[in-house]
Design an enzyme around this catalytic site. Structure first.
Site, PDB file in Angstrom:
ATOM      1  N   ASP A  57       1.000  -1.497   0.248  1.00 15.21           N
ATOM      2  CA  ASP A  57      -0.880  -0.173   0.032  1.00 15.21           C
ATOM      3  C   ASP A  57       0.753   1.126   0.170  1.00 15.21           C
ATOM      4  OD1 ASP A  57      -2.290   1.376   2.256  1.00 15.21           O
ATOM      5  OD2 ASP A  57      -2.261   1.139  -0.419  1.00 15.21           O
ATOM      6  N   ASN A  58       0.308   2.730  -0.589  1.00 19.53           N
ATOM      7  CA  ASN A  58       1.102   3.730  -0.230  1.00 19.53           C
ATOM      8  C   ASN A  58       2.267   4.008  -0.895  1.00 19.53           C
ATOM      9  OD1 ASN A  58       0.182   2.963   2.932  1.00 19.53           O
ATOM     10  ND2 ASN A  58      -1.252   4.353   2.180  1.00 19.53           N
TER      11      ASN A  58
HETATM   12  O1  LIG Z   1       1.245   5.235   8.037  1.00 19.17           O
HETATM   13  C1  LIG Z   1       0.870   4.558   7.562  1.00 19.17           C
HETATM   14  N1  LIG Z   1       0.643   3.167   7.983  1.00 19.17           N
HETATM   15  C2  LIG Z   1       1.331   2.746   8.971  1.00 19.17           C
HETATM   16  C3  LIG Z   1       0.920   3.394   9.951  1.00 19.17           C
HETATM   17  O2  LIG Z   1       1.593   2.644  11.268  1.00 19.17           O
HETATM   18  C4  LIG Z   1      -0.230   5.648   6.707  1.00 19.17           C
HETATM   19  C5  LIG Z   1      -0.289   6.501   6.499  1.00 19.17           C
HETATM   20  C6  LIG Z   1      -1.107   7.170   5.415  1.00 19.17           C
HETATM   21  C7  LIG Z   1      -0.722   8.782   5.691  1.00 19.17           C
HETATM   22  C8  LIG Z   1      -1.302   9.569   6.734  1.00 19.17           C
HETATM   23  C9  LIG Z   1      -0.918  10.819   6.206  1.00 19.17           C
HETATM   24  C10 LIG Z   1      -0.791  11.556   4.808  1.00 19.17           C
HETATM   25  F1  LIG Z   1      -0.823  12.902   4.940  1.00 19.17           F
HETATM   26  C11 LIG Z   1      -0.966  11.023   3.769  1.00 19.17           C
HETATM   27  C12 LIG Z   1      -1.229   9.101   3.931  1.00 19.17           C
HETATM   28  C13 LIG Z   1      -1.744   6.420   4.832  1.00 19.17           C
HETATM   29  C14 LIG Z   1      -1.867   5.120   4.885  1.00 19.17           C
HETATM   30  O3  LIG Z   1      -2.006   4.325   3.959  1.00 19.17           O
HETATM   31  C15 LIG Z   1      -0.451   4.497   5.468  1.00 19.17           C
HETATM   32  O4  LIG Z   1      -0.452   3.194   5.690  1.00 19.17           O
HETATM   33 MG   LIG Z   2      -1.743   2.235   4.132  1.00 15.15          MG
END
Ligand SMILES: O=C(NCCO)c1cc(-c2ccc(F)cc2)cc(O)c1O
Ligand SMILES: [Mg+2]
Length: 214
Positions: A169-170
């Protein structure tokens, strides 16, 4: 300051979702996060891509790195065949406590083992602790700078086999540049990008599917 965001999400699930009905748990979380307050679940844009890859792989053994509140845990576990197992790893105890309750509300606790701790510490112990020789499917959704070291650890621990599928993901937002560079250039992986959107927003994000070639 009262309840945390994960605790407020749990309350919304307990109020709006039917016990033992994973789809209603998924819908309750998506409604809450789209209309009340954003949270970092894989969400309802990327979720169907996750579903399609899980259904295609139909894993007997699956690993999730980064449980958070258990949304993707429920998405994956609801699709598993009888006797299949999902191990999900969460570093943050407050997240893990909420996730256990959301997974239980969906009635999926017998298919899921939630392990609290750091993925880097736990991965080397998985074989001995769970009697698992390899994973058919791995969903990466934890700290973005841990994706690359953790797949290298999975390789070194012999937990991947020819055909094992990684889904990350991401890979755009927040982004995992080193991981992407590795899986897209390594001769040991066949990678494919699925363009989508950051959960509950119009920002671009996507999932990277990488098949381990052995
Ligand atoms: O940190 C992440 N995951 C691990 C947590 O333990 C995570 C962050 C974000 C996100 C956050 C802040 C923003 F501005 C954009 C995205 C999105 C996600 O899907 C994620 O999985
Ligand atoms: Mg995520």
């Amino acid at each position: 300051t009262g309840l945390s965001r994960p605790q407020r999400m749990l309350k919304a699930v307990q109020k709006n979702a039917t016990k033992g009905d994973p789809q209603s748990v998924i819908a309750a979380i998506d409604y809450y996060c789209r209309h009340k307050e954003w949270a970092m679940n894989v969400g309802d844009d990327k979720g169907p891509i996750l579903d399609s890859v899980v259904s295609e792989v139909n894993p007997s053994t699956a690993l999730e790195l980064g449980t958070y509140c258990g949304y993707s845990t429920v998405r994956i576990a609801r699709l598993l065949s009888p006797g299949s197992k999902l191990i999900t790893v969460e570093f943050n105890p407050a997240y893990a406590a909420v996730a256990r309750q959301i997974i239980a509300h969906a009635g999926l606790q017998n298919k899921v083992t939630l392990v609290e701790g750091g993925s880097g510490d736990l991965i080397p112990k998985i074989k001995e602790q769970f009697g698992i020789t390899s994973f058919d499917f791995v969903f990466l959704d934890h700290w973005k700078d841990r994706y690359l070291p953790d797949i290298k650890l999975l390789e070194d621990c012999g937990l991947l086999k020819k055909g094992s599928v990684l889904l990350a993901d991401n890979v755009i937002c927040p982004g995992t540049p080193e991981y992407l560079e590795y899986v897209r250039n390594s001769p040991r992986y066949k990678s494919q990008y699925f363009q989508s959107y950051l959960e509950y927003t119009k920002a671009e994000d996507g999932l990277e599917k990488s098949v381990f070639l052995g």
